[in-house]
Scaffold this active site. Sequence first.
Site, short mmCIF file in Angstrom:
data_model
loop_
_atom_site.label_atom_id
_atom_site.label_comp_id
_atom_site.label_asym_id
_atom_site.label_seq_id
_atom_site.Cartn_x
_atom_site.Cartn_y
_atom_site.Cartn_z
N ARG A 57 0.74 -1.33 0.15
CA ARG A 57 -0.26 -0.08 -0.28
C ARG A 57 0.90 1.68 0.01
O ARG A 57 1.93 1.45 0.69
CB ARG A 57 -0.68 0.39 1.18
CG ARG A 57 -1.67 -1.12 1.21
CD ARG A 57 -2.60 -1.24 2.23
NE ARG A 57 -3.93 -1.96 2.65
CZ ARG A 57 -3.61 -3.37 2.38
NH1 ARG A 57 -2.81 -3.89 2.59
NH2 ARG A 57 -5.30 -4.35 2.29
N HIS A 109 -0.16 -2.57 -4.63
CA HIS A 109 0.61 -3.15 -5.02
C HIS A 109 -0.17 -3.00 -7.00
O HIS A 109 0.46 -4.04 -7.80
CB HIS A 109 -0.08 -4.35 -5.43
CG HIS A 109 -0.46 -5.77 -4.31
ND1 HIS A 109 0.49 -5.88 -3.84
CD2 HIS A 109 -1.20 -7.01 -4.30
CE1 HIS A 109 0.48 -6.81 -2.50
NE2 HIS A 109 -0.74 -6.87 -3.06
N HIS A 132 3.72 -12.94 -5.02
CA HIS A 132 2.44 -13.08 -3.83
C HIS A 132 2.02 -14.98 -3.88
O HIS A 132 1.42 -14.59 -4.64
CB HIS A 132 1.49 -11.89 -4.60
CG HIS A 132 0.35 -11.83 -3.73
ND1 HIS A 132 -0.59 -12.32 -2.72
CD2 HIS A 132 0.10 -10.54 -3.23
CE1 HIS A 132 -0.90 -12.13 -2.44
NE2 HIS A 132 -1.19 -10.37 -2.50
N TYR A 142 1.19 -17.99 -2.26
CA TYR A 142 -0.25 -18.51 -1.71
C TYR A 142 0.08 -20.27 -1.15
O TYR A 142 -0.63 -20.65 -2.05
CB TYR A 142 -1.73 -18.11 -1.89
CG TYR A 142 -2.39 -17.07 -2.46
CD1 TYR A 142 -3.69 -16.52 -1.63
CD2 TYR A 142 -1.99 -16.07 -3.11
CE1 TYR A 142 -3.98 -15.16 -1.72
CE2 TYR A 142 -2.62 -14.92 -3.37
CZ TYR A 142 -3.55 -14.38 -3.05
OH TYR A 142 -4.08 -13.03 -2.69
N ASP A 191 -2.32 -9.23 8.06
CA ASP A 191 -2.28 -9.23 6.77
C ASP A 191 -1.14 -7.91 7.30
O ASP A 191 -1.92 -6.70 7.00
CB ASP A 191 -3.07 -8.46 5.73
CG ASP A 191 -2.99 -7.72 4.69
OD1 ASP A 191 -1.73 -8.48 4.17
OD2 ASP A 191 -4.30 -7.59 3.84
N GLN A 218 5.39 -9.73 4.31
CA GLN A 218 4.33 -9.72 4.55
C GLN A 218 3.66 -11.27 4.90
O GLN A 218 3.69 -11.72 3.77
CB GLN A 218 3.59 -8.99 3.72
CG GLN A 218 2.48 -8.16 3.95
CD GLN A 218 1.90 -7.27 4.80
OE1 GLN A 218 2.94 -6.53 4.84
NE2 GLN A 218 0.70 -6.98 4.41
N GLU A 227 5.38 -12.51 1.50
CA GLU A 227 6.06 -11.80 0.66
C GLU A 227 7.28 -11.39 0.77
O GLU A 227 6.86 -10.39 1.95
CB GLU A 227 4.30 -10.78 0.33
CG GLU A 227 3.85 -12.10 -0.02
CD GLU A 227 1.92 -10.51 0.39
OE1 GLU A 227 2.51 -9.63 -0.26
OE2 GLU A 227 0.78 -11.03 0.67
#
Length: 346
Positions: A81, A106, A176, A178, A248, A283, A310
């Site tokens: 952000r 992003h 990114h 997962y 987050d 992150q 991340e």
Amino acid sequence: MKITKNEFGMTKDNQPISLYTIENASGASVTLSDYGCRIIKIMVPNKEGKLTDVILGLMNADEYLADDASLGAVVGRCVNRIAKGHFTLNDKEYNLAINNGPNHLHGGPTGFAQRVWTGKVTDDKVTFTRISPDGEEGYPGNLTVSVTYGWSEDNELSIVYEASCDQDTVFSVTSHGYFNLNGEGNGTVLDQELRIDADAITELDDTQCPTGAFLSVEGSPFDFREMKKIGDGIHCDNAQLKLGGTYDHNFVINGDGLREAAVLQSKESGIRLTCFTDQPGVQLYVPCYTLHQKGIDGKDYPPYSAVCLETQHYPNAINIEHFPSVVLKAGENFRSKTLYHFSVMG
């Protein structure tokens, strides 16, 4: 090392999308795509020796074109952000797209994740490159960026980021991915265990953007300095956790240079992931919603079905002077490395 290339589909403007698979002698492999510079699959052995896909992926190219979660993608030009989509560089003000509450996220609504990169196989690695033109998503300068993926015989995924620009610009990228070490689409990650070598996180305001303050993890659900289950603290009555209803947050990794940042492991599968990075932060993100697209083989990805680690510069760093700088000077060369090493728990 065996590398194969296959067609995967087309974009809406008829650009071809390809898959690249790097496979080692044991059969473990990583599959990549030039669409969004994405990681599509990571196949590694579990404790029984069965190859297991440990990263969330989608069924086909059309699903990726509709993806709004950046699954497996490299995101940028500036990850995470930027407060109110605004920053000042060299006394000039820039206003970026607002695509996450009141903030820029992003790299914008298109960013790097929805672009087709140029793929090239060199020796046992795959490099994806693109030129982000001056003004793309509001950022200054013609930026050349490349991401090189390697895969080792002992199941280590290496990611090397490189970039240069003809003007001063803002630059910070990450992968990114997962992860679910029980296998993609196989339950939640809440019982999987995590350790993060961080004594502090960057505090978030009520828009989930860093304020510039650091918060000690001591006595909080953010204390992952010793291995513990992800689910142990995720529902705690904690003001920072309530902001997004989940983890987050940017963790301030101890030390500098290439070092161990985090370890994720599953006793169910016996798979361990060790993350090394030379970046200052990581992150931790555990999505608490059902992903819009169905996964591989049509599986649903429900809340808490993955965890993201991340590696990155701190979010909103361009607006916070004491954070490590995300300014890439004209003519300078950026280079950073992250490693994800997969093994079986002893």
